[in-house]
Design an enzyme around this catalytic site. Structure first.
Site, PDB file in Angstrom:
ATOM      1  N   LYS A  72      -3.266   4.653  -3.461  1.00 57.63           N
ATOM      2  CA  LYS A  72      -4.374   3.762  -3.796  1.00 57.63           C
ATOM      3  C   LYS A  72      -5.242   3.481  -2.563  1.00 57.63           C
ATOM      4  O   LYS A  72      -6.461   3.402  -2.663  1.00 57.63           O
ATOM      5  CB  LYS A  72      -3.828   2.483  -4.420  1.00 57.63           C
ATOM      6  CG  LYS A  72      -3.117   2.780  -5.751  1.00 57.63           C
ATOM      7  CD  LYS A  72      -2.349   1.603  -6.297  1.00 57.63           C
ATOM      8  CE  LYS A  72      -1.679   1.974  -7.624  1.00 57.63           C
ATOM      9  NZ  LYS A  72      -0.582   2.942  -7.450  1.00 57.63           N
ATOM     10  N   ARG A  78       8.148   3.027   5.131  1.00 59.06           N
ATOM     11  CA  ARG A  78       7.133   3.357   4.128  1.00 59.06           C
ATOM     12  C   ARG A  78       5.731   3.288   4.726  1.00 59.06           C
ATOM     13  O   ARG A  78       4.843   4.057   4.345  1.00 59.06           O
ATOM     14  CB  ARG A  78       7.250   2.416   2.937  1.00 59.06           C
ATOM     15  CG  ARG A  78       8.442   2.727   2.046  1.00 59.06           C
ATOM     16  CD  ARG A  78       8.663   1.642   0.995  1.00 59.06           C
ATOM     17  NE  ARG A  78       7.485   1.376   0.187  1.00 59.06           N
ATOM     18  CZ  ARG A  78       7.123   2.101  -0.868  1.00 59.06           C
ATOM     19  NH1 ARG A  78       7.856   3.136  -1.231  1.00 59.06           N
ATOM     20  NH2 ARG A  78       6.039   1.785  -1.558  1.00 59.06           N
ATOM     21  N   ALA A  80       0.766  -1.241   0.000  1.00 58.56           N
ATOM     22  CA  ALA A  80       0.000   0.000   0.000  1.00 58.56           C
ATOM     23  C   ALA A  80       0.799   1.295   0.000  1.00 58.56           C
ATOM     24  O   ALA A  80       0.296   2.327  -0.435  1.00 58.56           O
ATOM     25  CB  ALA A  80      -0.954   0.006   1.203  1.00 58.56           C
ATOM     26  N   CYS A 111       3.675  -1.010 -12.598  1.00 59.04           N
ATOM     27  CA  CYS A 111       4.049   0.149 -13.418  1.00 59.04           C
ATOM     28  C   CYS A 111       5.244  -0.233 -14.294  1.00 59.04           C
ATOM     29  O   CYS A 111       6.205   0.524 -14.424  1.00 59.04           O
ATOM     30  CB  CYS A 111       4.340   1.374 -12.560  1.00 59.04           C
ATOM     31  SG  CYS A 111       5.650   1.165 -11.340  1.00 59.04           S
TER      32      CYS A 111
END
Length: 448
Positions: A116, A139, A111, A232
């Site tokens: 998102k 993070r 996440a 990505c």
């Protein structure tokens, strides 16, 4: 920009000579900037009425917009009020595609930093449960901050490996988002530093990691549930090959066709999934697949929350009387108070960074409300509010941690704690003394 030969060879094979030439030409175009409106706090229509920025809609995202690189939306009070999230336009796609409904139990498995998760939380509208996870503690701290800025109180923020989560949440979630760590080929145009990382850790490094993550996610999805897998990167090894490998191992899953917007490309040999290329849309590179698990799950209820027989501390009860709304499952852990989300007990044994809405701390003879609570409120929820215009210099002073003076006409209520707002949207707390507000804005969040 010098692209590795091995990479250009793979892209020529993927796109053909003509497509590859168009892709290379996109590197000469300016990068794009995007913001996504927090529809849990404000409608898109109302946001457009108050924003000072010149915005252009992202065609395939209802609440997504392009903004000029000359604008500085991260330096505007509306950003601090959690009215939007700054996000690359293509990266808005996976959470938009996952069909989240109010009341769902939703997992964002990889996440951080929270782009998102914040959209998934907005879709839930304060109902159900959002579990946002990242294996990196540093993070996950950024993830937690973004969830709190967005005012999402029904979340568990965890820091665990997917396989451990799978053991804790078997067949539990209605919807799962797997935005997997990847080689990042789709972001080369945006950030050339990723090329060096790709040369040391390319598709062959990430593909098996992604397969393991998908395996754990499959164990946590309920029958009939939906899962989005996204990256990505352009690598077929990380995209179509991984999905095919997963489907062969899990015949109970099938691909669902994603709506095709102008500029989207169908995945190679996989008509249901989509690819986003920077030479075909106004955005960077992405791959998105939507999967559904067969079967129909029976409606499950969370274990009822049984409040402690012990009364809440009088300082907290007195504070709660200042609200024109109620809070569910309020409990005190040590000196801290939380409004727990449904299913909070399910996190037992996991590394949890936040369980629900952190409401504040008990101090000597008083309760000090938290920054997270301020962000989860609307001005109508609390009795004492100081509302200023977003272009008022005092708002910037407040966000920098300074004491401010207000006028009688800008104040509603006379409580000790005052909710400070910009254009009617809360920013944080202060202590009211006459018409002086002593600053209580969280130091780590201050305007720098």
């Amino acid at each position: 920009m010098k692209l590795p030969d091995r990479y250009t060879d793979s892209m020529k094979k993927l796109l053909g000579e003509s497509g590859f030439s168009e892709y290379l030409a996109s590197f000469d175009e300016p990068r794009l900037y995007g913001l996504r409106v927090n529809t849990a706090k404000i409608t898109v229509e109302d946001f457009l009425k108050i924003t000072p920025f010149e915005l252009t809609p992202v065609p395939w995202i209802k609440n997504g917009f392009y903004y000029s690189g000359e604008d500085k939306p991260a330096k505007h009070p509306h950003y601090f009020a959690g009215l939007y999230y700054l996000q690359e336009p293509s990266a808005m796609t996976p959470a938009d595609i996952l069909p989240v409904r109010e009341g769902d139990k939703v997992l964002d498995l990889c996440a951080a930093p929270g782009g998102k998760s914040t959209e998934l939380g907005a879709k839930l509208g304060g109902t159900g449960l959002l579990v946002s996870n990242d294996i990196s503690a540093s993070r996950a701290k950024a993830l937690l901050k973004n969830i709190e800025i967005f005012g999402i109180g029904n979340a568990l923020v965890t820091c665990e490996y997917p396989e451990k989560l799978a053991a804790a949440f078997p067949c539990f979630f209605d919807k799962i988002l797997v935005d997997a760590p990847c080689s990042g080929e789709g972001m080369f145009r945006k950030d050339s530093k990723l090329i060096k990382s790709w040369e040391s850790q390319g598709p062959e490094y990430f593909a098996p990691i992604q397969r393991g993550i998908l395996e754990s996610a499959a164990k946590m999805l309920k029958d009939g549930g939906y899962m989005v897998y996204s990256t990505c990167t352009f690598s077929k090894e990380e995209d179509e090959d991984n999905i095919n490998f997963f489907l062969e191992a899990h015949p109970e899953f099938r691909l669902e066709k994603i709506h095709e917007y102008e500029g989207f490309a169908r995945a190679f040999g996989m008509e249901e999934a989509v690819r986003l290329f920077p030479h075909r849309i106004k955005g960077e590179g992405h791959f998105v697949a939507l999967l559904r698990k067969s079967g129909v799950s029976e409606t499950e209820r969370f274990e009822p929350f049984v409040p402690s027989a012990k009364r809440l501390p009088p300082e907290l009860e007195e504070f709660l009387e200042e609200f024109d709304r109620s809070f569910d499952r309020v409990t005190v852990m040590g000196e801290r108070a939380y409004a727990l989300p449904e299913g909070a007990k399910l996190a037992k044994g996991l590394r949890v960074m936040r369980t629900g809405l952190f409401m504040g701390e008990l101090k000597k003879n008083r309760f000090e409300p938290s920054q997270a609570l301020a962000m989860a409120l609307s001005c109508g929820d609390y009795s004492t509010v100081a509302n200023l215009k977003s272009d008022d210099v005092r708002i910037i002073k407040y966000l920098k941690g300074e004491t401010i003076e207000i006028r009688e006409s800008e104040l509603r209520g006379k409580g000790k704690n005052v909710l400070v707002a910009a254009d009617g949207y809360p920013l944080g707390w202060g202590r009211l003394n006459g018409l002086t507000i002593k600053n209580r804005y969280l130091p780590g969040w201050r305007w720098m």
